[in-house]
Design a protein around this motif. Structure first.
Motif, mmCIF file in Angstrom:
data_model
loop_
_atom_site.group_PDB
_atom_site.id
_atom_site.type_symbol
_atom_site.label_atom_id
_atom_site.label_comp_id
_atom_site.label_asym_id
_atom_site.label_seq_id
_atom_site.Cartn_x
_atom_site.Cartn_y
_atom_site.Cartn_z
ATOM 1 N N ILE A 177 0.807 -1.305 -0.105
ATOM 2 C CA ILE A 177 -0.074 0.035 -0.082
ATOM 3 C C ILE A 177 0.913 1.304 -0.122
ATOM 4 C CG2 ILE A 177 -1.900 -1.422 1.128
ATOM 5 C CD1 ILE A 177 -1.310 0.443 3.744
ATOM 6 N N THR A 178 2.107 1.180 0.027
ATOM 7 C CA THR A 178 2.822 2.480 -0.066
ATOM 8 C C THR A 178 3.894 2.321 -1.232
ATOM 9 O OG1 THR A 178 4.488 1.435 1.795
ATOM 10 C CG2 THR A 178 2.926 3.096 2.358
ATOM 11 N N LEU A 179 3.597 1.785 -2.136
ATOM 12 C CA LEU A 179 4.440 1.215 -3.361
ATOM 13 C C LEU A 179 4.786 2.686 -3.927
ATOM 14 C CD1 LEU A 179 5.584 -0.757 -5.578
ATOM 15 C CD2 LEU A 179 3.472 -0.131 -6.600
ATOM 16 N N ALA A 192 3.046 13.879 4.405
ATOM 17 C CA ALA A 192 3.050 12.350 5.183
ATOM 18 C C ALA A 192 1.949 11.487 4.859
ATOM 19 C CB ALA A 192 2.926 12.693 6.830
ATOM 20 N N PHE A 193 0.844 12.080 4.360
ATOM 21 C CA PHE A 193 -0.245 11.411 3.851
ATOM 22 C C PHE A 193 -0.658 10.308 4.990
ATOM 23 C CE2 PHE A 193 1.010 13.260 0.012
ATOM 24 C CZ PHE A 193 -0.193 13.506 -0.855
ATOM 25 N N LEU A 194 -0.463 10.307 6.238
ATOM 26 C CA LEU A 194 -0.704 9.650 7.285
ATOM 27 C C LEU A 194 -2.231 9.481 7.321
ATOM 28 C CD1 LEU A 194 0.276 7.673 9.524
ATOM 29 C CD2 LEU A 194 0.132 9.795 11.304
ATOM 30 N N GLU A 195 -2.969 10.521 7.157
ATOM 31 C CA GLU A 195 -4.650 10.538 7.253
ATOM 32 C C GLU A 195 -5.125 9.650 6.103
ATOM 33 O OE1 GLU A 195 -8.291 13.352 6.953
ATOM 34 O OE2 GLU A 195 -6.321 14.397 7.732
ATOM 35 N N GLU A 196 -4.405 9.701 4.957
ATOM 36 C CA GLU A 196 -5.341 8.925 3.768
ATOM 37 C C GLU A 196 -4.571 7.583 4.198
ATOM 38 O OE1 GLU A 196 -4.620 13.209 2.249
ATOM 39 O OE2 GLU A 196 -3.401 11.736 3.539
ATOM 40 N N GLN A 197 -3.665 7.146 4.651
ATOM 41 C CA GLN A 197 -3.117 5.915 4.790
ATOM 42 C C GLN A 197 -3.909 5.019 6.023
ATOM 43 O OE1 GLN A 197 0.967 6.941 5.775
ATOM 44 N NE2 GLN A 197 1.863 6.333 3.640
ATOM 45 N N GLN A 198 -4.254 5.823 6.951
ATOM 46 C CA GLN A 198 -4.935 5.379 8.186
ATOM 47 C C GLN A 198 -6.242 4.913 7.585
ATOM 48 O OE1 GLN A 198 -4.167 7.711 11.480
ATOM 49 N NE2 GLN A 198 -2.261 6.879 11.991
ATOM 50 N N CYS A 223 14.057 3.026 -1.751
ATOM 51 C CA CYS A 223 13.104 2.629 -0.823
ATOM 52 C C CYS A 223 14.029 2.383 0.672
ATOM 53 C CB CYS A 223 12.310 1.734 -1.317
ATOM 54 S SG CYS A 223 10.684 1.652 -0.601
ATOM 55 N N LYS A 224 14.152 1.285 0.693
ATOM 56 C CA LYS A 224 14.981 0.621 1.773
ATOM 57 C C LYS A 224 13.918 0.429 3.082
ATOM 58 C CE LYS A 224 19.205 0.553 0.211
ATOM 59 N NZ LYS A 224 19.956 -0.587 -0.165
ATOM 60 N N GLU A 225 12.798 0.363 2.771
ATOM 61 C CA GLU A 225 11.886 0.041 3.724
ATOM 62 C C GLU A 225 10.620 -0.935 3.043
ATOM 63 O OE1 GLU A 225 9.970 4.089 4.510
ATOM 64 O OE2 GLU A 225 8.432 3.751 2.955
ATOM 65 N N ILE A 226 10.156 -1.566 4.334
ATOM 66 C CA ILE A 226 8.953 -2.399 4.054
ATOM 67 C C ILE A 226 8.039 -1.667 3.416
ATOM 68 C CG2 ILE A 226 7.510 -4.121 4.940
ATOM 69 C CD1 ILE A 226 9.697 -4.564 7.219
ATOM 70 N N TYR A 227 6.880 -2.218 2.413
ATOM 71 C CA TYR A 227 5.741 -1.795 2.137
ATOM 72 C C TYR A 227 4.630 -2.341 2.956
ATOM 73 C CZ TYR A 227 8.155 -1.036 -2.332
ATOM 74 O OH TYR A 227 9.116 -0.781 -3.429
ATOM 75 N N PRO A 228 3.997 -1.652 3.867
ATOM 76 C CA PRO A 228 3.990 -0.526 4.480
ATOM 77 C C PRO A 228 5.309 -0.273 5.426
ATOM 78 C CG PRO A 228 2.226 -1.118 5.486
ATOM 79 C CD PRO A 228 2.669 -2.409 4.657
ATOM 80 N N PRO A 229 5.657 0.863 5.875
ATOM 81 C CA PRO A 229 6.676 0.809 7.077
ATOM 82 C C PRO A 229 5.987 0.482 8.109
ATOM 83 C CG PRO A 229 6.058 2.988 6.029
ATOM 84 C CD PRO A 229 5.358 2.152 5.148
ATOM 85 N N ALA A 230 6.896 0.271 9.203
ATOM 86 C CA ALA A 230 6.645 -0.284 10.429
ATOM 87 C C ALA A 230 5.454 0.735 11.201
ATOM 88 C CB ALA A 230 7.961 -0.168 11.373
ATOM 89 N N GLU A 231 5.326 2.011 11.331
ATOM 90 C CA GLU A 231 4.262 2.493 11.788
ATOM 91 C C GLU A 231 2.888 2.223 11.367
ATOM 92 O OE1 GLU A 231 6.038 5.515 9.137
ATOM 93 O OE2 GLU A 231 6.766 4.168 10.254
ATOM 94 N N LEU A 232 2.941 1.857 9.919
ATOM 95 C CA LEU A 232 1.493 1.535 9.535
ATOM 96 C C LEU A 232 1.286 -0.075 9.671
ATOM 97 C CD1 LEU A 232 1.527 3.567 6.052
ATOM 98 C CD2 LEU A 232 0.255 4.029 8.071
ATOM 99 N N ILE A 233 2.419 -0.795 9.743
ATOM 100 C CA ILE A 233 2.134 -1.992 10.036
ATOM 101 C C ILE A 233 1.426 -2.246 11.639
ATOM 102 C CG2 ILE A 233 3.187 -4.559 10.487
ATOM 103 C CD1 ILE A 233 5.291 -3.686 8.375
#
Length: 275
Positions: A177-179, A192-198, A223-233
């Motif tokens: 979801i964060t491709l 951040a687009f945190l509101e949309e992601q949440q 990139c160097k991060e998981i899709y999605p990153p830790a806070e969203l997981i």
């Protein structure tokens, strides 16, 4: 680790020539108990692949061979590995009916599936494959009028993919979801687009869907991060969304790659489509 549930094959036009059996043997060697083949489903027939190499999905004429090869491996290795056959299906706005037609046709053959967004339509109606390359991503940003509208279009399409009715065989797992952040070290996130992601995670929860916890981004140099990153997981876990691990492997050696980074999460098996 239970299994790897996002895996491609030699039928992928932008992957390696490793045979499906090579992935199976690698999964067994790594001690996995489950493996989902989720090859890129053919794009809608009336849609032109916008990727410069026209290689985003499998050849429509090879779908039957892919399914048959998978089923043969299921039988051959039934005592060693639970093998699922499925597709990673593209959600492309405006092509929902053709997508559902494909799912209605091949859904009865599917054990597992992923629904992903790779294709976005710019204001001038041209399409872009947003994860094809750094250069293509830059061209997309220019055509959308900047990174902010490009990101917004991505999350709008992702939300639509969750909400749209694609019939009985619609995949229940939403892919990477964060491709859109694949090139964020070259093109820093505009916000951040945190509101949309949440909000999307809340929709996934409401629908009873699953989340693709995709380690491929860890190995993308920009990139160097998981899709999605830790806070969203972690937010997804708090919501009670099933977290399904996937390497997004396009080569047999990639099976389970990066899964050591998922050790702190409570991962689950996917719900079978034809259960």
């Amino acid at each position: 680790m239970l299994g790897d549930f996002h895996v491609h094959t030699q039928y992928c036009q932008h992957g390696t020539d490793d045979k499906m059996e090579a992935y199976v043997l690698q999964a067994i060697e790594k001690g996995l108990t489950h493996l989902s083949f989720t090859e890129h489903a053919p794009l809608p027939e009336s849609f032109t692949d916008p990727a410069p190499n026209r290689d985003s999905a499998m050849d429509r004429n090879k779908v039957e061979a892919y399914v048959l090869e998978g089923k043969a491996l299921q039988k051959q290795y039934k005592n060693d590995l639970q093998i699922n056959i499925g597709f990673e299906v593209d959600y492309i706005k405006g092509y929902e009916q053709e997508t559902q037609t494909f799912l209605d046709t091949y859904g009865p053959e599917m054990d597992d599936g992923i629904l992903s967004v790779h294709m976005l339509q710019a204001p001038d109606k041209s399409f872009f494959c947003i994860d094809f390359s750094e250069e293509e991503f830059g061209r997309a940003a220019d055509r959308f009028g900047g990174l902010t509208p490009l990101y917004k279009a991505y999350y709008d399409n992702l939300q639509a993919s969750v909400e749209t009715d694609l019939g009985h065989f619609k995949p229940r797992r939403i892919g990477h979801i964060t491709l859109i952040q694949k090139f964020h070290l070259a093109y820093p996130k505009p916000a951040a687009f945190l509101e949309e992601q949440q909000h999307i995670l809340e929709l996934i929860k409401r629908k009873g869907y699953e989340l693709d916890i995709n380690t491929a981004g860890l190995f993308k140099p920009l990139c160097k991060e998981i899709y999605p990153p830790a806070e969203l997981i972690e937010h997804a876990a708090q919501l009670g969304i099933p977290l399904i691990p996937g390497s997004d492997s396009h080569a047999a050696v990639g099976i389970g790659k990066g899964f050591e980074e998922l050790a702190n999460y409570s991962l689950q098996l996917p719900q079978r489509i034809n259960a």
